[in-house]
Each structure stands twice: as C-alpha cells, then as structure tokens.
Design a protein around this motif. Structure first.
Motif, PDB file in Angstrom:
ATOM      1  N   LYS A  24       0.785  -1.396  -0.028  1.00  0.00           N
ATOM      2  CA  LYS A  24       0.059   0.103  -0.149  1.00  0.00           C
ATOM      3  C   LYS A  24       0.840   1.306   0.069  1.00  0.00           C
ATOM      4  O   LYS A  24       0.494   2.180  -0.701  1.00  0.00           O
ATOM      5  N   LEU A  25       1.810   1.245   0.684  1.00  0.00           N
ATOM      6  CA  LEU A  25       2.526   2.457   1.178  1.00  0.00           C
ATOM      7  C   LEU A  25       3.478   2.954  -0.291  1.00  0.00           C
ATOM      8  O   LEU A  25       3.743   4.030  -0.397  1.00  0.00           O
ATOM      9  N   ASN A  26       4.121   1.854  -0.735  1.00  0.00           N
ATOM     10  CA  ASN A  26       5.111   2.202  -2.055  1.00  0.00           C
ATOM     11  C   ASN A  26       4.697   1.403  -3.515  1.00  0.00           C
ATOM     12  O   ASN A  26       5.472   1.439  -4.191  1.00  0.00           O
ATOM     13  N   GLY A  27       3.219   0.822  -3.469  1.00  0.00           N
ATOM     14  CA  GLY A  27       3.238   0.297  -4.689  1.00  0.00           C
ATOM     15  C   GLY A  27       2.154   0.735  -5.264  1.00  0.00           C
ATOM     16  O   GLY A  27       1.601   1.803  -4.948  1.00  0.00           O
ATOM     17  N   SER A  28       1.850   0.280  -6.791  1.00  0.00           N
ATOM     18  CA  SER A  28       1.055   0.973  -7.669  1.00  0.00           C
ATOM     19  C   SER A  28       0.449  -0.179  -8.521  1.00  0.00           C
ATOM     20  O   SER A  28       1.020  -1.231  -8.607  1.00  0.00           O
ATOM     21  N   ALA A  79       6.691  -0.117 -15.225  1.00  0.00           N
ATOM     22  CA  ALA A  79       6.370  -0.811 -14.235  1.00  0.00           C
ATOM     23  C   ALA A  79       7.189  -0.784 -13.163  1.00  0.00           C
ATOM     24  O   ALA A  79       7.132  -0.704 -11.662  1.00  0.00           O
ATOM     25  N   LYS A  80       8.632  -0.747 -13.484  1.00  0.00           N
ATOM     26  CA  LYS A  80       9.710  -0.784 -12.400  1.00  0.00           C
ATOM     27  C   LYS A  80       9.739   0.311 -12.080  1.00  0.00           C
ATOM     28  O   LYS A  80       9.799   0.456 -10.586  1.00  0.00           O
ATOM     29  N   ASP A  81       9.758   1.634 -12.750  1.00  0.00           N
ATOM     30  CA  ASP A  81       9.713   2.839 -12.182  1.00  0.00           C
ATOM     31  C   ASP A  81       8.787   3.209 -11.067  1.00  0.00           C
ATOM     32  O   ASP A  81       8.761   4.191 -10.204  1.00  0.00           O
ATOM     33  N   ARG A  82       7.350   2.884 -11.255  1.00  0.00           N
ATOM     34  CA  ARG A  82       6.179   2.961 -10.665  1.00  0.00           C
ATOM     35  C   ARG A  82       5.994   2.086  -9.555  1.00  0.00           C
ATOM     36  O   ARG A  82       5.070   2.109  -8.931  1.00  0.00           O
ATOM     37  N   ARG A  83       7.072   1.062  -9.471  1.00  0.00           N
ATOM     38  CA  ARG A  83       6.905  -0.077  -8.323  1.00  0.00           C
ATOM     39  C   ARG A  83       5.360  -0.656  -8.506  1.00  0.00           C
ATOM     40  O   ARG A  83       4.797  -0.905  -7.564  1.00  0.00           O
ATOM     41  N   VAL A  84       5.027  -1.121  -9.737  1.00  0.00           N
ATOM     42  CA  VAL A  84       3.963  -1.729 -10.050  1.00  0.00           C
ATOM     43  C   VAL A  84       3.874  -3.127  -9.382  1.00  0.00           C
ATOM     44  O   VAL A  84       4.776  -3.875  -9.606  1.00  0.00           O
ATOM     45  N   CYS A  85       2.757  -3.568  -8.890  1.00  0.00           N
ATOM     46  CA  CYS A  85       2.581  -4.809  -8.264  1.00  0.00           C
ATOM     47  C   CYS A  85       1.721  -5.467  -8.982  1.00  0.00           C
ATOM     48  O   CYS A  85       1.324  -6.759  -8.387  1.00  0.00           O
ATOM     49  N   ASP A 117       8.760 -13.354 -23.466  1.00  0.00           N
ATOM     50  CA  ASP A 117      10.309 -12.709 -23.499  1.00  0.00           C
ATOM     51  C   ASP A 117       9.996 -11.406 -22.800  1.00  0.00           C
ATOM     52  O   ASP A 117      10.794 -10.364 -23.245  1.00  0.00           O
ATOM     53  N   SER A 118       9.414 -11.101 -21.674  1.00  0.00           N
ATOM     54  CA  SER A 118       9.377  -9.905 -21.155  1.00  0.00           C
ATOM     55  C   SER A 118       9.219 -10.138 -19.377  1.00  0.00           C
ATOM     56  O   SER A 118       8.743 -11.072 -19.236  1.00  0.00           O
ATOM     57  N   ASN A 119       9.511  -8.895 -18.726  1.00  0.00           N
ATOM     58  CA  ASN A 119       9.545  -8.990 -17.406  1.00  0.00           C
ATOM     59  C   ASN A 119       8.418  -8.235 -16.987  1.00  0.00           C
ATOM     60  O   ASN A 119       8.362  -7.728 -15.844  1.00  0.00           O
ATOM     61  N   LEU A 120       7.605  -7.709 -17.803  1.00  0.00           N
ATOM     62  CA  LEU A 120       6.533  -6.891 -17.404  1.00  0.00           C
ATOM     63  C   LEU A 120       5.472  -7.626 -16.437  1.00  0.00           C
ATOM     64  O   LEU A 120       5.099  -6.922 -15.327  1.00  0.00           O
ATOM     65  N   CYS A 121       5.160  -8.656 -16.514  1.00  0.00           N
ATOM     66  CA  CYS A 121       4.344  -9.732 -15.656  1.00  0.00           C
ATOM     67  C   CYS A 121       5.075 -10.843 -14.953  1.00  0.00           C
ATOM     68  O   CYS A 121       5.852 -11.424 -15.958  1.00  0.00           O
ATOM     69  N   THR A 122       5.257 -10.862 -13.784  1.00  0.00           N
ATOM     70  CA  THR A 122       5.873 -11.912 -13.161  1.00  0.00           C
ATOM     71  C   THR A 122       4.680 -12.748 -12.080  1.00  0.00           C
ATOM     72  O   THR A 122       3.634 -12.130 -12.028  1.00  0.00           O
ATOM     73  N   ALA A 123       5.403 -13.527 -11.419  1.00  0.00           N
ATOM     74  CA  ALA A 123       4.590 -14.125 -10.309  1.00  0.00           C
ATOM     75  C   ALA A 123       4.270 -13.293  -9.056  1.00  0.00           C
ATOM     76  O   ALA A 123       3.193 -13.185  -8.602  1.00  0.00           O
ATOM     77  N   SER A 124       5.175 -12.151  -9.035  1.00  0.00           N
ATOM     78  CA  SER A 124       5.112 -10.989  -7.988  1.00  0.00           C
ATOM     79  C   SER A 124       4.254  -9.923  -8.475  1.00  0.00           C
ATOM     80  O   SER A 124       3.878  -9.036  -7.706  1.00  0.00           O
ATOM     81  N   ARG A 125       4.230  -9.957  -9.768  1.00  0.00           N
ATOM     82  CA  ARG A 125       3.552  -8.976 -10.367  1.00  0.00           C
ATOM     83  C   ARG A 125       2.406  -9.389 -11.382  1.00  0.00           C
ATOM     84  O   ARG A 125       2.674  -9.370 -12.756  1.00  0.00           O
ATOM     85  N   PRO A 126       1.134  -9.972 -10.935  1.00  0.00           N
ATOM     86  CA  PRO A 126       0.447 -10.600 -12.009  1.00  0.00           C
ATOM     87  C   PRO A 126      -0.483  -9.648 -12.583  1.00  0.00           C
ATOM     88  O   PRO A 126      -0.670  -8.427 -12.237  1.00  0.00           O
TER      89      PRO A 126
END
Length: 210
Positions: A24-28, A79-85, A117-126
């Motif tokens: 909540k405090l640092n994710g988007s 996604a990385k810059d905005r700490r997208v979860c 072939d992208s790290n946009l979505c992962t198990a921790s960023r579904p």
C-alpha cells in the motif's frame, strides 16, 4: 487457448487487489485498456489515499496489432519505475450476452505478445482481466438452448460489426481502475457518515457480575 506464458501470470482480480494492500505505501497498479491500434495506460496508487489515477499517453501498436520490443521495454520500465505490483486489464465482453467476442480475442492476442520474453508480468506482478460492465453470461442447457436466443429486441437495425466486433471506445484505462476499486474496496466509496460508523468500535456490554 491462451499461451502458457500468459497463463502463468494470469490471476484472479482479488489477488491483484490483495497485492496492492500488502504494498500500500510504495506500490501501484497499472491499468490497461487494449484497443485495435493502441494501449491506453493509467497508473494508480492505493485508493485509500484518495489520489486520482495518472493517465499516460496511449501507446500505439504496430501494424495488425503487433507488439514490438520497444513497447515491451517501455511498459516494463514503467512498471519498474512506478513500483507496479499488478496489472488490471479491461476485459471487453459483450454487454448484452456476457460472451467473449472479437475484442476479447484481440486483448488475449496482445497480452500473449506482451508477456512473451518480457519481465512486465511475473509471479509477484500478476495481471487480471476486469469486466467493468459486470456482464453475466447466459449459459446454454444440455440441448444447446439459451435465453439469449429467444430474447426479442426493439432494434430496427442490427450491425454485428459495431455491436459484436468492436469495443466501447469511450472507456479509458482510468475508468477501468475506478470500477475495479469500487468493487474491491467498497467501504472507501460510502458516504462519510457511514465510513465513521464503520470505523467506530461497538462498545462491549458489561457483565452483570462485574
């Protein structure tokens, strides 16, 4: 059938909401609305902060809805810059029947390209699919009958090219996110006096022996 890469990162909407609660405090969350020729994008923080989502410029797709390496890198960097979860993707089912038409096929086709072939979505960023119209599909019985087949209409003209193969172009990514929030955090959208009542603990009654 969706690709294995997409199935690995596809999650229930509740999981994406839960992930944002944890961060909540640092994710988007990244909200996407995929069209024929572009991807509408919005970034939002936890709705409890009361901040409106940030609508970003649309990302044009290449010819025939192709997702280029540049598009993948652009979204991954965002996604990385905005700490997208998590990602919430508009799921444009047909309003009248709740069925998946051509727009849903286009969304899946684009998502399959995005996650390959992208790290946009992962198990921790579904990512999850979200139907903002909350359409209820009408199921067929054992004989293939459905109430939709017997429903009458007062339309004088039916144009399948518009009603079944195109999605509502007026819907933007920020609207998709707003509806998602109202469904998963309804208490935040209640009138102020009801929010106070909900937060006020009920006093315990004293025991007759105390």
């Amino acid at each position: 059938m969706s690709s294995q890469s997409l199935l690995k990162v596809l999650a229930a909407p509740a999981k994406v909401a839960s992930s944002l609660d944890w961060r909540k405090l640092n994710g988007s969350v990244l909200s996407l609305n995929i069209h024929k020729d572009r991807i509408a994008v919005a970034v939002a923080s936890h709705p409890s902060f009361g901040e409106k989502p940030t609508t970003l410029p649309d990302i044009p797709l290449a010819g025939k809805g192709r997702v280029t390496t540049e598009i993948k890198e652009r979204l991954a960097a965002l996604a990385k810059d905005r700490r997208v979860c998590g990602l919430v993707v508009a799921w444009p089912v047909q309003r009248d029947t709740g069925r998946m038409g051509a727009p849903c096929g286009r969304v899946l086709h684009t998502l399959e390209q995005l996650v390959q072939d992208s790290n946009l979505c992962t198990a921790s960023r579904p990512l999850c699919l979200w139907d903002g119209n909350h359409s209820v599909p009408e199921f067929e019985d054992n004989w293939g009958r459905s109430p939709a087949f017997s429903r009458t209409s007062d339309k004088k003209e039916h144009r399948a090219s518009l009603e079944q193969y195109n999605q509502d172009e007026t819907v933007v990514a920020a609207q998709v996110w707003d509806d998602f929030c109202r469904s998963h955090w309804p208490e935040l959208y209640q009138p102020k006096h009801l929010q106070v009542v909900a937060r006020t603990p009920t006093p315990r009654s004293r025991s007759s022996t105390s």
